[in-house]
Design a protein around this motif. Structure first.
Motif, PDB file in Angstrom:
ATOM      1  N   LEU A 196     -24.071 -57.104   8.997  1.00  9.59           N
ATOM      2  CA  LEU A 196     -22.952 -57.361   9.905  1.00  9.59           C
ATOM      3  C   LEU A 196     -22.473 -58.810   9.803  1.00  9.59           C
ATOM      4  N   LYS A 197     -23.407 -59.736   9.662  1.00  8.27           N
ATOM      5  CA  LYS A 197     -23.013 -61.138   9.508  1.00  8.27           C
ATOM      6  C   LYS A 197     -22.254 -61.342   8.203  1.00  8.27           C
ATOM      7  N   SER A 248     -18.781 -59.823   8.515  1.00  7.04           N
ATOM      8  CA  SER A 248     -17.954 -60.672   9.375  1.00  7.04           C
ATOM      9  C   SER A 248     -17.480 -61.907   8.616  1.00  7.04           C
ATOM     10  N   ASP A 249     -18.384 -62.509   7.844  1.00  4.68           N
ATOM     11  CA  ASP A 249     -18.031 -63.682   7.043  1.00  4.68           C
ATOM     12  C   ASP A 249     -16.987 -63.347   5.984  1.00  4.68           C
ATOM     13  N   CYS A 250     -16.987 -62.080   5.529  1.00  2.00           N
ATOM     14  CA  CYS A 250     -16.008 -61.633   4.535  1.00  2.00           C
ATOM     15  C   CYS A 250     -14.669 -61.260   5.170  1.00  2.00           C
ATOM     16  N   GLY A 251     -14.609 -61.279   6.505  1.00  2.00           N
ATOM     17  CA  GLY A 251     -13.364 -60.978   7.194  1.00  2.00           C
ATOM     18  C   GLY A 251     -13.182 -59.517   7.559  1.00  2.00           C
ATOM     19  N   GLU A 303     -12.982 -56.545   9.909  1.00  2.00           N
ATOM     20  CA  GLU A 303     -12.647 -56.485  11.328  1.00  2.00           C
ATOM     21  C   GLU A 303     -13.127 -55.181  11.963  1.00  2.00           C
ATOM     22  N   ASN A 304     -13.198 -55.209  13.292  1.00  2.00           N
ATOM     23  CA  ASN A 304     -13.537 -54.021  14.087  1.00  2.00           C
ATOM     24  C   ASN A 304     -14.898 -53.433  13.745  1.00  2.00           C
ATOM     25  N   ILE A 305     -15.869 -54.302  13.726  1.00  2.00           N
ATOM     26  CA  ILE A 305     -17.271 -53.915  13.573  1.00  2.00           C
ATOM     27  C   ILE A 305     -18.069 -54.606  14.679  1.00  2.00           C
ATOM     28  N   LYS A 346     -20.961 -56.867  16.709  1.00  2.00           N
ATOM     29  CA  LYS A 346     -21.670 -58.129  16.519  1.00  2.00           C
ATOM     30  C   LYS A 346     -23.075 -57.957  17.085  1.00  2.00           C
ATOM     31  N   GLN A 365     -26.141 -54.729  20.357  1.00  2.00           N
ATOM     32  CA  GLN A 365     -24.858 -55.033  19.728  1.00  2.00           C
ATOM     33  C   GLN A 365     -23.696 -54.862  20.703  1.00  2.00           C
ATOM     34  N   THR A 375     -15.019 -57.469   0.080  1.00  2.00           N
ATOM     35  CA  THR A 375     -16.425 -57.704  -0.277  1.00  2.00           C
ATOM     36  C   THR A 375     -16.663 -57.569  -1.777  1.00  2.00           C
TER      37      THR A 375
END
Length: 367
Positions: free
Chosen positions: A135-136, A139-142, A144-146, A148, A164, A193
């Motif tokens: 997940l990190k 998120s770093d790859c951009g 969205e809508n997942i 945390k 989460q 990704t």
């Protein structure tokens, strides 16, 4: 004192739901069968009707009970969501099997605050840690809508938790067809990704190679592995060298996604991998809904796949549709075989393997 109901389906999957704000608790209950969907609509009314006896409820797989999740877990989760003075907990006790874990929905009134997965199994905790890392990375790859991850740790009595976030509400809806929203997410995953690397170093190669080392398990259970060896040779020849690969959810289905405010939110990345052929999630979604919701036979699933590739939602997605299907099938067979701690296959797994191996036959014959 809070009162609860227990719902158990024919597959022995069980949900424990608080009677108060039951509609909110039922957001955790996502049946795939028509009977289960109808029951979900009827439950709030059924448990209030005095004419419906305890025996009648049990015939529908419903029982009333006093207890919910353990008090220590309630206290732990209440401390995380300290702003909620009246927090409630619904629980799904997990899919029976070696990776079974409890999923808890945390809510306050009609508002869903988040979700928590719980286990006492250290191997499953490693899966939680893997999901946290995935997940990190996404998120770093951009992406969205997942979710945390806000907690991934051990807590009392050798229990492990994965907590989460969510954007789910009572208005969220679950789609049951592969369409624009699903394809947009899959495209996003593939493009943001993407990495270029040697096939032999990818997660995908590792998966299909592990299957080759475990084909004896299939043979011991009466399966012919000839076609799987052919598929392995096809894939290692096709993908050899430096190629593009992308992240793969690996269980992208209606029951691991929902729509909120016109946007698709996707969760349960615990089996996700980072270097796979792009767009395999589209095949997984199509095949899983065909198997579990439409109850199609292998030849019907293959015909559906061909139609979608020729003129439907999969048109133009794969340069070589038969190779893409073989890639998906060999990986999912590997996944189910590799995660087992026994050579004996249960009936449910055996049925799925028969479907996937038959689909391999079709893909090789037409490849």
């Amino acid at each position: 004192m809070e009162k609860y109901i227990r719902i158990t389906n024919k597959d022995q999957k069980t949900w424990i739901l608080p009677c108060r704000n039951l509609k909110t608790a039922l957001c955790l209950y996502q049946p795939s069968s028509a009977k289960g969907k109808a029951l979900k609509q009827m439950v709030p009314t059924l448990i209030r009707l005095p004419v419906v006896s305890e025996v009648g409820l049990r015939m529908l797989g419903i029982q009333k009970q006093k207890d919910g999740i353990p008090e220590d877990l309630q206290k732990y989760l209440s401390n995380i969501y300290a702003d909620g003075a009246d927090i409630q907990f619904a629980a799904f006790l997990g899919t029976p099997g070696i990776h079974q874990k409890v999923t808890v929905q945390i809510s306050m009134g009609n508002k869903i605050l988040g979700y928590c997965k719980v286990t006492k199994n250290q191997e499953i905790f490693k899966i939680f840690q893997h999901e946290q890392n995935v997940l990190k990375y996404l998120s770093d790859c951009g992406i969205e809508n997942i979710p945390k991850c806000i907690r991934c740790e051990a807590f009392e009595d050798n229990q492990f938790v994965f907590v989460q976030t969510t954007i789910k509400t009572l208005k969220s809806r679950v789609r049951h067809e592969l369409g624009l929203l699903e394809l947009e997410f899959i495209h996003q995953l593939a493009e943001r990704t993407q990495v270029t690397m040697d096939f032999a170093q990818t997660d995908f190669y590792g998966s299909i190679h592990r299957l080759q080392e475990r084909l004896c398990i299939l043979e011991e259970n009466g399966f012919s592995t000839r076609v799987l060896r052919l598929v392995y040779n096809n894939l290692t020849e096709y993908y050899q060298g430096i190629r593009h690969f992308s992240a793969y959810h690996r269980d992208f289905t209606p029951w691991n996604s929902f729509v909120e405010n016109g946007k698709l939110f996707v969760f349960d990345f615990e089996y996700a991998a980072l270097q796979y052929p792009a767009y395999l999630d589209a095949i997984h979604y199509l095949c899983q809904t065909a198997v579990f919701e439409q109850k199609l036979k292998p030849q019907e699933i293959y015909a559906l796949y061909q139609r979608e590739c020729n003129s439907g939602c999969l048109k133009g997605l794969f340069k070589h549709p038969e190779i893409a299907l073989q890639s998906y099938l060999l990986d999912i067979i590997s996944f189910y075989i590799s995660r087992r701690d026994s050579a004996v296959l249960d009936d449910g797994t055996a049925v799925l393997l028969e479907i996937w191996i038959d689909l391999c036959q079709f893909a090789v014959a037409n490849g």
